[in-house]
Scaffold this active site. Structure first.
Site, short mmCIF file in Angstrom:
data_model
loop_
_atom_site.label_atom_id
_atom_site.label_comp_id
_atom_site.label_asym_id
_atom_site.label_seq_id
_atom_site.Cartn_x
_atom_site.Cartn_y
_atom_site.Cartn_z
N MET A 1 13.17 22.20 -5.56
CA MET A 1 13.30 21.46 -6.98
C MET A 1 13.69 20.12 -6.77
O MET A 1 14.80 19.97 -5.82
CB MET A 1 14.27 22.10 -7.60
CG MET A 1 14.02 23.84 -8.41
SD MET A 1 12.86 23.59 -9.54
CE MET A 1 13.23 22.35 -10.69
N HIS B 1 6.64 29.90 -12.45
CA HIS B 1 8.00 29.63 -12.06
C HIS B 1 8.87 30.27 -12.83
O HIS B 1 9.16 29.74 -14.14
CB HIS B 1 7.92 28.05 -11.87
CG HIS B 1 9.40 27.37 -11.56
ND1 HIS B 1 9.65 26.19 -11.86
CD2 HIS B 1 10.49 28.07 -11.02
CE1 HIS B 1 10.92 26.02 -11.31
NE2 HIS B 1 11.37 27.17 -10.79
N MET C 1 12.30 30.72 -14.26
CA MET C 1 13.82 30.53 -14.22
C MET C 1 14.54 31.44 -15.13
O MET C 1 14.88 31.05 -16.12
CB MET C 1 13.71 28.95 -14.64
CG MET C 1 13.35 27.83 -13.45
SD MET C 1 12.83 26.48 -14.46
CE MET C 1 11.22 26.80 -14.76
N ASP D 1 9.07 19.98 -7.35
CA ASP D 1 8.80 20.24 -8.68
C ASP D 1 10.01 19.32 -9.30
O ASP D 1 11.26 19.62 -9.37
CB ASP D 1 9.13 21.59 -9.13
CG ASP D 1 9.18 21.91 -10.69
OD1 ASP D 1 8.60 21.12 -11.29
OD2 ASP D 1 9.05 23.11 -11.01
N ASP E 1 6.30 27.26 -16.41
CA ASP E 1 7.76 27.27 -16.48
C ASP E 1 8.14 28.16 -17.59
O ASP E 1 8.13 28.12 -18.63
CB ASP E 1 8.24 25.98 -16.76
CG ASP E 1 8.02 24.88 -15.85
OD1 ASP E 1 8.33 25.35 -14.72
OD2 ASP E 1 7.40 23.85 -16.04
C1 DX5 Z 1 11.92 21.85 -14.74
C2 DX5 Z 1 10.48 22.64 -14.56
C3 DX5 Z 1 9.56 21.49 -14.03
C4 DX5 Z 1 9.30 20.30 -15.12
C5 DX5 Z 1 8.61 19.19 -14.27
O1 DX5 Z 1 12.85 22.95 -14.96
O2 DX5 Z 1 10.51 23.51 -13.51
O3 DX5 Z 1 8.30 22.24 -13.84
O4 DX5 Z 1 8.11 20.77 -16.12
O5 DX5 Z 1 8.43 18.36 -15.30
P1 DX5 Z 1 8.33 16.88 -14.81
O6 DX5 Z 1 7.10 16.57 -13.93
O7 DX5 Z 1 8.21 16.07 -16.31
O8 DX5 Z 1 9.54 16.44 -14.11
ZN ZN Z 2 8.69 24.31 -12.90
#
Ligand code: DX5
Ligand code: ZN
Length: 213
Positions: free
Chosen positions: A135, A64, A66, A169, A33
């Site tokens: 998401m 990923h 963001m 995710d 991330d």
């Molecule tokens: C959130 C991230 C996720 C996060 C998921 O913005 O994109 O990948 O790490 O974490 P969990 O599995 O703890 O919800």
């Molecule tokens: Zn993610």
């Protein structure tokens, strides 16, 4: 349909990343991330860390992004060792140009949508994409609760395309993985559930088995 588990290292111990990667040797992908404090209200890691991790891990990297202006950083992440590069439809880069840039560098392209974004935005690009990331929490933080109301978006893509990887995710654990799998997802990101487990590799196997139920 092949089921894949992609543990998110966001939930791991950043002081011991090499050791953490060894603890998830059963995983199919490694979910990384990247947050810029602008597209989402949190900052994590960038290309230099991915480059370092690539030297100690052979499992494909599922990156990923963001971040704002993802198109400006595709070169960096590709050369750092990302195998799948995923960016958000809500970011300010031209979607088609960004996808083409990723493909031109020989990487797999994926598009991500936030929980409230209409899934229709990804449809024009499906033929070029390896994966769609849906998401199931608002992006920015690990450890949030799975949003089941997002499942119809997964069902819609799966109805249109039986082959494409659909990744979920956010909030995936041994129970929610079944819900997402029934909706048509086949790639499951799991941060907290994997890294809070005593034996991460066993949790990965459990998640994969439950997805296949
Ligand atoms: C959130 C991230 C996720 C996060 C998921 O913005 O994109 O990948 O790490 O974490 P969990 O599995 O703890 O919800
Ligand atoms: Zn993610």
């Amino acid at each position: 349909m092949e089921f894949k588990i992609s543990p998110s290292i966001l939930a791991s111990d950043y002081a011991n990343l090499e050791r953490e990667l060894k603890s998830i040797s059963n995983s199919d992908l490694i979910h990384i991330d990247v947050m810029d404090g602008h597209f989402v209200p949190n900052i994590t890691i960038g290309a230099p860390v991915i480059k370092a991790l690539k030297k100690v891990c052979n499992i494909p990297f599922d990156v990923h992004l963001m971040i704002s202006n993802p198109i400006d950083y595709i070169d960096d992440f590709a050369s750092a060792g990302a195998d799948i590069i995923c960016f958000h439809t809500e970011s300010n880069s031209d979607i088609e140009k960004t996808v083409d840039k990723i493909l031109s560098l020989g990487k797999k392209a994926a598009l991500a949508v936030k929980p409230k974004t209409d899934i229709g935005v990804v449809l024009p690009y499906l033929d070029k994409l390896s994966m769609v990331l849906v998401m199931t929490v608002e992006p920015g933080f690990g450890g949030q609760s799975f949003m089941e109301e997002v499942m119809p978006k997964i069902e819609k893509i799966r109805e249109i395309n039986k082959e494409i990887d659909i990744e979920v995710d956010g909030g995936i654990n041994e129970e929610t993985v079944k819900i997402a799998s029934r909706a048509g997802a086949n790639v499951f990101v799991a941060g907290s559930s994997v890294f809070k487990s005593e034996v991460p590799n066993e949790m990965i196997t459990l998640l994969r088995n439950n997805a296949e139920l």
